[in-house]
Design a protein around this motif. Structure first.
Motif, PDB file in Angstrom:
ATOM      1  N   LEU A  43      41.980  32.980  29.534  1.00  0.00           N
ATOM      2  CA  LEU A  43      42.366  32.775  28.045  1.00  0.00           C
ATOM      3  C   LEU A  43      43.031  31.617  27.305  1.00  0.00           C
ATOM      4  CD1 LEU A  43      44.520  36.536  28.399  1.00  0.00           C
ATOM      5  CD2 LEU A  43      42.656  35.658  26.979  1.00  0.00           C
ATOM      6  N   GLU A  44      42.843  31.371  25.544  1.00  0.00           N
ATOM      7  CA  GLU A  44      43.481  29.697  25.612  1.00  0.00           C
ATOM      8  C   GLU A  44      44.807  29.777  25.620  1.00  0.00           C
ATOM      9  OE1 GLU A  44      42.745  30.752  21.068  1.00  0.00           O
ATOM     10  OE2 GLU A  44      40.971  31.153  21.639  1.00  0.00           O
ATOM     11  N   ALA A  45      45.386  28.633  26.142  1.00  0.00           N
ATOM     12  CA  ALA A  45      47.226  28.161  26.355  1.00  0.00           C
ATOM     13  C   ALA A  45      46.516  28.281  25.294  1.00  0.00           C
ATOM     14  CB  ALA A  45      47.010  27.005  27.640  1.00  0.00           C
ATOM     15  N   ASP A  46      47.848  28.954  24.602  1.00  0.00           N
ATOM     16  CA  ASP A  46      48.798  29.016  23.666  1.00  0.00           C
ATOM     17  C   ASP A  46      49.839  30.079  23.764  1.00  0.00           C
ATOM     18  OD1 ASP A  46      49.811  29.813  20.882  1.00  0.00           O
ATOM     19  OD2 ASP A  46      47.903  30.097  20.283  1.00  0.00           O
ATOM     20  N   ALA A  47      51.486  29.149  23.647  1.00  0.00           N
ATOM     21  CA  ALA A  47      52.157  29.565  24.292  1.00  0.00           C
ATOM     22  C   ALA A  47      53.551  30.560  23.199  1.00  0.00           C
ATOM     23  CB  ALA A  47      53.474  28.454  24.629  1.00  0.00           C
ATOM     24  N   GLN A  48      52.601  30.460  21.760  1.00  0.00           N
ATOM     25  CA  GLN A  48      52.431  30.786  20.768  1.00  0.00           C
ATOM     26  C   GLN A  48      51.943  32.197  20.174  1.00  0.00           C
ATOM     27  OE1 GLN A  48      55.956  29.800  19.187  1.00  0.00           O
ATOM     28  NE2 GLN A  48      55.063  28.403  20.943  1.00  0.00           N
ATOM     29  N   ALA A  49      51.112  32.753  21.777  1.00  0.00           N
ATOM     30  CA  ALA A  49      50.359  34.073  20.862  1.00  0.00           C
ATOM     31  C   ALA A  49      51.485  34.550  21.564  1.00  0.00           C
ATOM     32  CB  ALA A  49      49.324  33.204  21.535  1.00  0.00           C
ATOM     33  N   PRO A  50      51.643  36.316  20.929  1.00  0.00           N
ATOM     34  CA  PRO A  50      52.264  37.677  21.279  1.00  0.00           C
ATOM     35  C   PRO A  50      50.919  38.106  22.086  1.00  0.00           C
ATOM     36  CG  PRO A  50      51.413  37.693  19.180  1.00  0.00           C
ATOM     37  CD  PRO A  50      51.122  36.476  19.075  1.00  0.00           C
ATOM     38  N   ALA A  93      50.264  30.717  33.957  1.00  0.00           N
ATOM     39  CA  ALA A  93      49.650  30.981  34.575  1.00  0.00           C
ATOM     40  C   ALA A  93      48.504  31.697  34.511  1.00  0.00           C
ATOM     41  CB  ALA A  93      50.406  31.029  35.992  1.00  0.00           C
ATOM     42  N   LEU A  94      48.914  33.039  33.554  1.00  0.00           N
ATOM     43  CA  LEU A  94      48.131  34.286  33.111  1.00  0.00           C
ATOM     44  C   LEU A  94      47.185  33.529  32.486  1.00  0.00           C
ATOM     45  CD1 LEU A  94      48.155  36.964  34.384  1.00  0.00           C
ATOM     46  CD2 LEU A  94      48.875  37.479  31.779  1.00  0.00           C
ATOM     47  N   GLN A  95      47.619  33.076  31.490  1.00  0.00           N
ATOM     48  CA  GLN A  95      46.479  32.347  30.896  1.00  0.00           C
ATOM     49  C   GLN A  95      45.323  31.543  31.260  1.00  0.00           C
ATOM     50  OE1 GLN A  95      49.265  31.208  27.511  1.00  0.00           O
ATOM     51  NE2 GLN A  95      48.408  32.482  26.193  1.00  0.00           N
ATOM     52  N   ALA A  96      45.911  30.757  32.039  1.00  0.00           N
ATOM     53  CA  ALA A  96      44.901  29.939  32.936  1.00  0.00           C
ATOM     54  C   ALA A  96      43.792  30.920  33.599  1.00  0.00           C
ATOM     55  CB  ALA A  96      45.509  28.743  33.847  1.00  0.00           C
ATOM     56  N   GLU A  97      44.930  31.285  34.983  1.00  0.00           N
ATOM     57  CA  GLU A  97      43.725  31.943  35.209  1.00  0.00           C
ATOM     58  C   GLU A  97      42.694  32.997  35.311  1.00  0.00           C
ATOM     59  OE1 GLU A  97      44.727  32.634  38.790  1.00  0.00           O
ATOM     60  OE2 GLU A  97      42.901  34.374  39.310  1.00  0.00           O
ATOM     61  N   LEU A  98      43.265  33.471  33.803  1.00  0.00           N
ATOM     62  CA  LEU A  98      41.971  34.883  33.272  1.00  0.00           C
ATOM     63  C   LEU A  98      41.032  34.239  32.488  1.00  0.00           C
ATOM     64  CD1 LEU A  98      43.986  37.481  33.155  1.00  0.00           C
ATOM     65  CD2 LEU A  98      42.856  36.980  34.381  1.00  0.00           C
TER      66      LEU A  98
END
Ligand code: ADP
Ligand code: GLC
Length: 487
Positions: free
Chosen positions: A290-297, A283-288
């Motif tokens: 950012l690429e929807a990447d669960a693997q990215a720290p 949700a944070l990645q989508a809101e801002l």
């Protein structure tokens, strides 16, 4: 035990930083520990709007440039904590922050505004506005309340002891000597052994000189402020008063910061069931954007943007971490140059770095929950709260080894990991290289899910509670009462 706290901020009504979180939680914790607490606050618009008024204790004036002053007793809905609000519209009812206008310039009448707060505290404590209530202890927070300790010292009917808590020694409340007379304090207080400080006078110093006990918000910061590196010019005085200086760590208010019942989050979660945390990250990645990447720290920072906070170190260390697949969220407001630099980083690295300038409570919760690690690379940090929130949310703190950060985060060194003690990542030098090294270690750990999960579990098991802090403050108050009884 009757205790009068005075402060200029209180969460959620008026907040520029962690002081508000403290005054929003500590009085209640003290009450639960058995103290009878009153909280004295300036009648800022949000407080005036929220006060459930019970009665008018006094009205008087003119005083401190205010025409009429009314003292209103009521509550802000916190169980058992009484609030005395100083209703002085000429001084307090204006848009903008507690200390500055919307353009960031200090209010020109700050001395009157905080002089009145402090003066009222001394007289309220002595029972002059409410004969039914006299304080045993007056507890003043930061420079805004420091003059209370001087008024108490000068007050002939003084019966209460004083505690002054330093939340940040760098803000000293300095004013020109020509303004001193408006305070009505004895002229001798303008001497170097009292409030005088390099040709001006300091409201913070009033607290340091006159308080019966000085506390700060972590044991390490209590030691650091006796040194030139952290003493902000006050180290000599702190050394002189070493016998009455101590550090008591802040806590976390579980009603505000608990991942299991945080209504602001996209999905609640707990140590036992962490599925919600992944949803919060997405949700944070989508809101801002950012690429929807669960693997990215994903590293987050939520902070006032001032040199104290080391945001410049993050910006300098950023490219190396990005090259290893990291993402960053930077949230804050403050210095224009730092705001611009954070915004530029986001423009330069779209989809990998997101910046939000401004104060946004909901986003702060989203960030603390949705990031994998929270950055607190401060040059100095009296306590620091976002690393404590990070611990509770399983968002591993990456911090510099200073002040309260050193006291609350255990570095994931091989030994601490082996002993099951590690809760985050700690670095020493205030340099981009040292921070980059810690980021590198965090990214390596992130790529080892079993290790990362273990660190998260350990972090979430930490308990920095206000109950513990309240117990320590209460011990201090009791010591003071005994001293007074035997003196
Ligand atoms: P300081 O008091 O020095 O600012 P702390 O870590 O003690 O640092 O407290 C900062 C508090 O302010 C935390 O509650 C943090 O979440 C909050 N905060 C800081 N900047 C922002 C922002 N831009 N938006 C929302 N909350 C913020
Ligand atoms: C100050 C300090 C911070 C601390 C907060 C609450 O603003 O900078 O470290 O956590 O006060 O005590």
């Amino acid at each position: 035990m009757k205790v009068l706290h005075l402060a200029a901020e209180i969460y959620p009504w008026i907040k520029t930083g962690g002081l508000a979180d403290v005054t929003g939680a500590l009085p209640q914790a003290l009450r639960e520990a058995g103290a009878e607490v009153r909280l004295l606050l300036p009648g800022f618009p949000a407080i005036a709007a929220a006060l459930e008024q019970q009665r008018t204790l006094a009205s008087f004036g003119p005083a401190f440039g205010a025409g009429e002053v009314r003292l209103l007793l009521g509550s802000l809905g916190q169980d058992g904590v009484s609030v005395v609000m100083i209703d002085a519209p000429w001084l307090y009812r204006r848009d903008g922050g507690p200390y500055e206008n919307a353009r960031g310039a200090p209010w020109p009448d700050n001395l009157q505004r905080f002089g009145l707060l402090s003066w009222v505290a001394a007289h309220l404590a002595a029972g002059e506005f409410d004969p039914r209530w006299q304080a045993d202890v007056v507890h003043a927070h930061d420079w805004h309340a420091g003059l209370a300790c001087a008024y108490m010292a000068a007050h002939p009917g003084r019966s209460a002891s004083t505690v002054f808590t330093i939340h940040n020694l760098a803000y000293q409340g300095l004013f020109g000597n020509d303004e001193f007379a408006t305070l009505g304090l004895p002229e001798r207080y303008l001497q170097p052994d009292a409030l005088e400080f390099h040709g001006r006078f300091s409201c913070l110093k009033a607290g340091l000189v006159f308080a019966d006990r000085i506390t700060t918000v972590s044991p390490t910061y209590a030691r650091e402020i006796a040194t030139p590196e952290f003493g902000c010019g006050m180290q000599g005085l702190i050394q002189q008063r070493a016998a009455v200086v101590s550090g008591i760590l802040n806590g976390v208010d579980p009603a505000v910061w608990s991942p299991g019942h945080d209504a602001l989050l996209a999905a609640p979660y707990s140590a036992a069931d962490g599925a919600g945390k992944a949803l919060c990250k997405r949700a944070l990645q989508a809101e801002l954007g950012l690429e929807a990447d669960a693997q990215a720290p994903l590293f987050g920072l939520v902070s006032r943007l001032t040199p104290q906070k080391g945001v410049d170190l993050v910006l300098a260390a950023l490219p190396a971490a990005l090259a290893q697949g990291a993402q960053f969220v930077l949230q804050g407001s403050g210095d224009a140059a730092l705001e611009a630099a954070c915004a530029a980083a986001a423009r330069e690295h779209p989809g990998r770095v997101a910046t939000r300038i401004g104060y946004d409570e909901t986003l702060a919760h989203w960030l603390i929950a949705g990031a994998d690690a929270v950055l607190v690379p401060s040059r100095f940090e009296p306590c620091g709260l976002t690393q404590l929130y990070g611990l509770r949310y399983g968002t591993l703190p990456l911090v510099r080894r200073v002040g309260g950060l050193a006291d609350t985060v255990v570095d994931a060194s091989p030994q601490a990991v082996a002993e099951g003690r590690a809760t985050g990542f700690v670095f020493d030098a205030a340099t981009p290289e040292a921070l980059a090294g810690a980021l590198q270690r965090a990214i390596t750990a992130w790529r080892e899910p079993v290790l990362w999960q273990a660190l998260m579990r350990r972090a979430m098991a930490q308990d920095f509670s206000w109950a513990e802090a309240a117990r320590r403050y209460l011990d201090l108050y009791r010591d003071l009462r005994e001293e007074r009884a035997t003196s």
